[in-house]
Design a protein around this motif. Structure first.
Motif, PDB file in Angstrom:
ATOM      1  N   ARG A 109      10.817 -14.273 -11.121  1.00 41.92           N
ATOM      2  CA  ARG A 109      11.657 -15.465 -11.185  1.00 41.92           C
ATOM      3  C   ARG A 109      11.067 -16.533 -12.113  1.00 41.92           C
ATOM      4  NH1 ARG A 109      12.479 -18.065  -5.944  1.00 41.92           N
ATOM      5  NH2 ARG A 109      10.543 -17.090  -5.272  1.00 41.92           N
ATOM      6  N   VAL A 110       9.741 -16.727 -12.042  1.00 43.46           N
ATOM      7  CA  VAL A 110       9.113 -17.734 -12.910  1.00 43.46           C
ATOM      8  C   VAL A 110       9.258 -17.314 -14.370  1.00 43.46           C
ATOM      9  CG1 VAL A 110       6.948 -18.868 -13.540  1.00 43.46           C
ATOM     10  CG2 VAL A 110       7.523 -18.524 -11.118  1.00 43.46           C
ATOM     11  N   GLY A 111       8.952 -16.041 -14.645  1.00 43.88           N
ATOM     12  CA  GLY A 111       9.111 -15.550 -16.009  1.00 43.88           C
ATOM     13  C   GLY A 111      10.537 -15.684 -16.507  1.00 43.88           C
ATOM     14  N   GLY A 112      11.499 -15.399 -15.630  1.00 44.33           N
ATOM     15  CA  GLY A 112      12.899 -15.517 -16.012  1.00 44.33           C
ATOM     16  C   GLY A 112      13.289 -16.952 -16.338  1.00 44.33           C
ATOM     17  N   ALA A 113      12.830 -17.890 -15.503  1.00 44.16           N
ATOM     18  CA  ALA A 113      13.180 -19.294 -15.726  1.00 44.16           C
ATOM     19  C   ALA A 113      12.539 -19.795 -17.021  1.00 44.16           C
ATOM     20  CB  ALA A 113      12.732 -20.143 -14.540  1.00 44.16           C
ATOM     21  N   LEU A 114      11.275 -19.432 -17.258  1.00 40.00           N
ATOM     22  CA  LEU A 114      10.599 -19.904 -18.472  1.00 40.00           C
ATOM     23  C   LEU A 114      11.285 -19.337 -19.715  1.00 40.00           C
ATOM     24  CD1 LEU A 114       6.817 -19.716 -17.442  1.00 40.00           C
ATOM     25  CD2 LEU A 114       8.361 -21.682 -17.330  1.00 40.00           C
ATOM     26  N   ASN A 115      11.727 -18.110 -19.615  1.00 42.13           N
ATOM     27  CA  ASN A 115      12.436 -17.500 -20.735  1.00 42.13           C
ATOM     28  C   ASN A 115      13.746 -18.236 -21.032  1.00 42.13           C
ATOM     29  OD1 ASN A 115      12.742 -15.455 -22.710  1.00 42.13           O
ATOM     30  ND2 ASN A 115      14.289 -14.490 -21.383  1.00 42.13           N
ATOM     31  N   ARG A 116      14.476 -18.598 -19.978  1.00 40.22           N
ATOM     32  CA  ARG A 116      15.723 -19.345 -20.163  1.00 40.22           C
ATOM     33  C   ARG A 116      15.445 -20.726 -20.751  1.00 40.22           C
ATOM     34  NH1 ARG A 116      19.915 -19.468 -20.937  1.00 40.22           N
ATOM     35  NH2 ARG A 116      20.952 -20.663 -19.309  1.00 40.22           N
ATOM     36  N   ILE A 117      14.369 -21.373 -20.254  1.00 45.93           N
ATOM     37  CA  ILE A 117      14.041 -22.709 -20.775  1.00 45.93           C
ATOM     38  C   ILE A 117      13.776 -22.645 -22.273  1.00 45.93           C
ATOM     39  CG2 ILE A 117      12.271 -24.524 -20.747  1.00 45.93           C
ATOM     40  CD1 ILE A 117      11.992 -23.956 -17.719  1.00 45.93           C
ATOM     41  N   SER A 118      13.103 -21.603 -22.702  1.00 51.70           N
ATOM     42  CA  SER A 118      12.778 -21.497 -24.124  1.00 51.70           C
ATOM     43  C   SER A 118      14.046 -21.408 -24.965  1.00 51.70           C
ATOM     44  CB  SER A 118      11.875 -20.291 -24.374  1.00 51.70           C
ATOM     45  OG  SER A 118      12.601 -19.087 -24.202  1.00 51.70           O
ATOM     46  N   GLN A 119      15.155 -21.002 -24.344  1.00 51.06           N
ATOM     47  CA  GLN A 119      16.422 -20.902 -25.086  1.00 51.06           C
ATOM     48  C   GLN A 119      17.187 -22.226 -25.143  1.00 51.06           C
ATOM     49  OE1 GLN A 119      18.447 -17.692 -23.040  1.00 51.06           O
ATOM     50  NE2 GLN A 119      16.717 -16.312 -23.374  1.00 51.06           N
ATOM     51  N   VAL A 120      17.020 -23.092 -24.114  1.00 51.47           N
ATOM     52  CA  VAL A 120      17.861 -24.294 -24.056  1.00 51.47           C
ATOM     53  C   VAL A 120      17.108 -25.593 -24.364  1.00 51.47           C
ATOM     54  CG1 VAL A 120      19.612 -23.303 -22.551  1.00 51.47           C
ATOM     55  CG2 VAL A 120      17.607 -24.408 -21.534  1.00 51.47           C
ATOM     56  N   ALA A 121      15.777 -25.591 -24.216  1.00 55.46           N
ATOM     57  CA  ALA A 121      15.020 -26.804 -24.522  1.00 55.46           C
ATOM     58  C   ALA A 121      14.765 -26.880 -26.028  1.00 55.46           C
ATOM     59  CB  ALA A 121      13.692 -26.804 -23.766  1.00 55.46           C
ATOM     60  N   GLU A 122      14.535 -28.097 -26.521  1.00 58.60           N
ATOM     61  CA  GLU A 122      14.183 -28.251 -27.927  1.00 58.60           C
ATOM     62  C   GLU A 122      12.741 -27.775 -28.127  1.00 58.60           C
ATOM     63  OE1 GLU A 122      15.323 -31.667 -30.840  1.00 58.60           O
ATOM     64  OE2 GLU A 122      13.607 -32.327 -29.659  1.00 58.60           O
ATOM     65  N   SER A 123      11.867 -28.218 -27.230  1.00 57.71           N
ATOM     66  CA  SER A 123      10.489 -27.737 -27.213  1.00 57.71           C
ATOM     67  C   SER A 123      10.077 -27.703 -25.754  1.00 57.71           C
ATOM     68  CB  SER A 123       9.575 -28.672 -28.003  1.00 57.71           C
ATOM     69  OG  SER A 123       9.521 -29.941 -27.377  1.00 57.71           O
ATOM     70  N   TRP A 124       9.116 -26.876 -25.431  1.00 55.21           N
ATOM     71  CA  TRP A 124       8.663 -26.840 -24.046  1.00 55.21           C
ATOM     72  C   TRP A 124       7.251 -26.281 -24.019  1.00 55.21           C
ATOM     73  CZ3 TRP A 124       7.447 -22.589 -20.788  1.00 55.21           C
ATOM     74  CH2 TRP A 124       7.519 -21.350 -21.432  1.00 55.21           C
ATOM     75  N   ARG A 125       6.562 -26.501 -22.907  1.00 49.70           N
ATOM     76  CA  ARG A 125       5.193 -26.006 -22.757  1.00 49.70           C
ATOM     77  C   ARG A 125       4.930 -25.735 -21.289  1.00 49.70           C
ATOM     78  NH1 ARG A 125      -0.241 -29.164 -24.883  1.00 49.70           N
ATOM     79  NH2 ARG A 125      -1.736 -28.196 -23.454  1.00 49.70           N
ATOM     80  N   TRP A 126       4.391 -24.581 -21.029  1.00 48.33           N
ATOM     81  CA  TRP A 126       3.900 -24.274 -19.686  1.00 48.33           C
ATOM     82  C   TRP A 126       2.566 -24.986 -19.534  1.00 48.33           C
ATOM     83  CZ3 TRP A 126      -0.469 -21.053 -18.598  1.00 48.33           C
ATOM     84  CH2 TRP A 126      -0.661 -20.803 -17.233  1.00 48.33           C
ATOM     85  N   LEU A 127       2.449 -25.825 -18.510  1.00 48.37           N
ATOM     86  CA  LEU A 127       1.229 -26.621 -18.356  1.00 48.37           C
ATOM     87  C   LEU A 127       0.295 -26.072 -17.299  1.00 48.37           C
ATOM     88  CD1 LEU A 127       2.689 -30.207 -18.776  1.00 48.37           C
ATOM     89  CD2 LEU A 127       0.830 -29.223 -20.137  1.00 48.37           C
ATOM     90  N   GLY A 128       0.713 -25.010 -16.594  1.00 47.97           N
ATOM     91  CA  GLY A 128      -0.213 -24.434 -15.629  1.00 47.97           C
ATOM     92  C   GLY A 128       0.471 -23.998 -14.354  1.00 47.97           C
ATOM     93  N   SER A 129      -0.204 -23.125 -13.624  1.00 44.48           N
ATOM     94  CA  SER A 129       0.229 -22.667 -12.299  1.00 44.48           C
ATOM     95  C   SER A 129      -1.000 -22.644 -11.412  1.00 44.48           C
ATOM     96  CB  SER A 129       0.823 -21.251 -12.362  1.00 44.48           C
ATOM     97  OG  SER A 129       1.938 -21.195 -13.220  1.00 44.48           O
ATOM     98  N   TRP A 130      -0.833 -22.960 -10.143  1.00 44.60           N
ATOM     99  CA  TRP A 130      -1.980 -22.985  -9.259  1.00 44.60           C
ATOM    100  C   TRP A 130      -1.564 -22.661  -7.837  1.00 44.60           C
ATOM    101  CZ3 TRP A 130       0.293 -27.146 -11.593  1.00 44.60           C
ATOM    102  CH2 TRP A 130       0.827 -28.138 -10.787  1.00 44.60           C
ATOM    103  N   LYS A 131      -2.571 -22.233  -7.055  1.00 46.69           N
ATOM    104  CA  LYS A 131      -2.355 -21.928  -5.642  1.00 46.69           C
ATOM    105  C   LYS A 131      -2.534 -23.194  -4.823  1.00 46.69           C
ATOM    106  CE  LYS A 131      -2.373 -17.336  -6.241  1.00 46.69           C
ATOM    107  NZ  LYS A 131      -1.193 -16.506  -5.959  1.00 46.69           N
ATOM    108  N   ARG A 132      -1.717 -23.342  -3.828  1.00 44.62           N
ATOM    109  CA  ARG A 132      -1.885 -24.455  -2.893  1.00 44.62           C
ATOM    110  C   ARG A 132      -2.544 -23.914  -1.635  1.00 44.62           C
ATOM    111  NH1 ARG A 132       4.029 -26.888  -2.491  1.00 44.62           N
ATOM    112  NH2 ARG A 132       3.025 -28.854  -2.041  1.00 44.62           N
ATOM    113  N   PHE A 133      -3.311 -24.776  -0.986  1.00 43.94           N
ATOM    114  CA  PHE A 133      -4.007 -24.371   0.230  1.00 43.94           C
ATOM    115  C   PHE A 133      -3.676 -25.335   1.361  1.00 43.94           C
ATOM    116  CE2 PHE A 133      -6.487 -23.034  -3.404  1.00 43.94           C
ATOM    117  CZ  PHE A 133      -6.575 -21.678  -3.159  1.00 43.94           C
ATOM    118  N   ARG A 134      -3.599 -24.789   2.540  1.00 42.61           N
ATOM    119  CA  ARG A 134      -3.347 -25.659   3.709  1.00 42.61           C
ATOM    120  C   ARG A 134      -4.651 -26.297   4.148  1.00 42.61           C
ATOM    121  NH1 ARG A 134       1.833 -24.454   5.074  1.00 42.61           N
ATOM    122  NH2 ARG A 134       2.354 -22.255   4.954  1.00 42.61           N
TER     123      ARG A 134
END
Lengths: 329, 329
Positions: free
Chosen positions: A304-329
């Motif tokens: 799902r993340v890969g799919g959304a980023l791929n779609r964004i690259s088609q509709v945004a003028e420019s974009w950048r993935w700034l990171g992904s991280w795990k959350r902890f309780r």
């Protein structure tokens, strides 16, 4: 990650800052060399240059909102930080103290009016949560960071009416300035740790307006594809999902494009957790947007993340993935 | 609207502020009584209380971004401003001056280094757009509003290195403070109008970093259903569409609700023009969102605005229509 000896983490100082507390929550001083620096820019510079393996910067406060300096660095309009990613986050409970010098002769005179002046916008002002420790009548100047002033309105407008306000770069800097005061009439809003580091007395504790005052900090680095082995506590904690951040701009000639980008997340059923915008500085009133959403680019079994980023690259003028991280309780 | 005599408009003062300029662009002093007030809160208070028929407040600057004080008042978390709506907007080109006292003896010594100190984050600093008028070596203190400091970085870091910075509530307040300086060593960043009002010399003109530095101001009132007859210039100008603003919160337990609300605009093909968020102050890291979009609630022939607002009322936790207004070229 094979460098000999301790790795280093830089953070917004000085020593005893809230960012220092955040850094201590995530990194062990046994394994990491702690480097306090003067500005948020310095943290980004040292991480990008590889002088340190990680950095810690404030991102948002639950009372005051976003830290625009950090957003502007993440916007990276001049391309100075191409390798920087957000690799984690941590929260600090913020309890502000009023710190300074006690006035011995006035100690018996009580603690001020205890009443805020009613105004048109606040005809029945709520009482502050905390009372001063002794008299504050000798206080003529108050130093702190603008965000801290914004978080302690009730206390200031009750017990420090008419005191002159001085905005400085950090709460711990404020405590340092007050430690050099020879008149005994200056005070600072800072952490209790900063008071103790600078040899000041605590004149009021937990003087913040809200008891749920928290700041969120981001951990930045340049190794997004490497498993985050910096997390001191992760082994002991259960994962609570993942988060990712992207920035993007939209074509000015097509204002519907903002909705198009936002719908990418909906299309892939990714929950948005925050939206921010800053001026793009390309033309007036064009923006760079920041979105955080639930999901991890490198732990994305259903794509799902890969799919959304791929779609964004088609509709945004420019974009950048700034990171992904795990959350902890 | 049948009150005898002139109606009143309050605006963020003091006299000669940029908000004053914005007010002069929209309201005629022949027909309106101009009331400068001290804070943005005061403008909201006077409009809500009916003391004035309209108010003018800054909303965003093209370099620095949103004015969070105005967003927080529009958020109206305590329900103090139930009748206030946004009824219009206007843009002011912001040209900052350095103002103060000339130093006659130093007048011949030139205009400082003209070179900014390179830093790690800015190894090849761009030159400022403006040069000082005469020497600035006598300047030891610089007063202005935080937003103005943010807009004049290049000039300050080139010609005013090491000068002590004092943040005050407005650029015109800064000029007023400097007018009381007896040492001749203080300066302010303000408008040329403020310099002339306070009898100060212009030491530098158009010292802002960018030549497209603009601020957008909102006109607020309490008569949203009444045709906006306040617009001084509207007869002479072609309409350029309409804009509306809403605020909303989403249920915390359903983070997908933010995307649901945003998709309401897309569903009715309404272009989003801005998104902002501020802490809701109901719980940490919950937000109140502000959306501006193209369309007018009371001039909505195809029912798209009405349709979107109806959908929002179904998916948002709470929401408020904050106003619709005509734009002019």
């Amino acid at each position: 990650m094979a460098a000999p000896g301790k790795r280093s983490v830089s953070f917004l100082g000085p020593v005893a800052s809230y960012t220092h507390q955040a850094t201590r929550q995530v990194f062990s001083e046994d394994e990491w060399d702690f480097r306090p620096v003067v500005t948020i820019d310095d943290v980004f510079d040292q991480v990008q240059d590889g002088q340190v393996s990680a950095g810690v910067v404030p991102f948002e406060n639950s009372t005051n909102g976003s830290v625009v300096f950090t957003l502007d660095l993440l916007a990276d309009r001049e391309g100075l930080y191409p390798d920087i990613t957000v690799d984690g986050e941590t929260y600090v409970d913020v309890h502000h103290c009023l710190v300074g010098h006690r006035h011995m002769q006035l100690e018996e005179e009580g603690d001020g009016s205890g009443v805020r002046t009613p105004t048109a916008s606040d005809p029945r002002p709520s009482k502050p949560r905390a009372q001063p420790v002794g008299s504050l009548k000798h206080i003529q100047r108050l130093y702190s960071h603008p965000q801290a002033f914004g978080q302690c309105n009730h206390f200031i407008s009750t017990y420090l009416k008419g005191v002159e306000i001085f905005e400085v770069s950090s709460t711990s800097k404020a405590a340092e300035i007050v430690s050099h005061d020879t008149t005994g009439t200056w005070a600072a809003i800072s952490s209790e740790l900063a008071a103790s580091v600078h040899g000041l007395s605590v004149l009021g504790r937990s003087i913040e307006d809200r008891d749920d005052n928290k700041t969120r900090f981001l951990i930045i680095g340049t190794n997004p594809s490497i498993p985050d082995d910096w997390a001191l506590v992760r082994k002991a904690l259960a994962e609570a999902g993942s988060k990712s951040m992207v920035s993007f701009t939209v074509p000015h000639s097509s204002p519907g494009a903002l909705a198009d980008v936002l719908s990418c997340f909906r299309e892939f059923n990714l929950n948005l957790t925050s939206i921010n915008s800053r001026p793009s500085l390309l033309a007036p009133f064009q923006y760079i947007f920041f979105i955080e959403f639930e999901g991890h680019r490198h732990d994305d079994p259903d794509g799902r993340v890969g799919g959304a980023l791929n779609r964004i690259s088609q509709v945004a003028e420019s974009w950048r993935w700034l990171g992904s991280w795990k959350r902890f309780r």
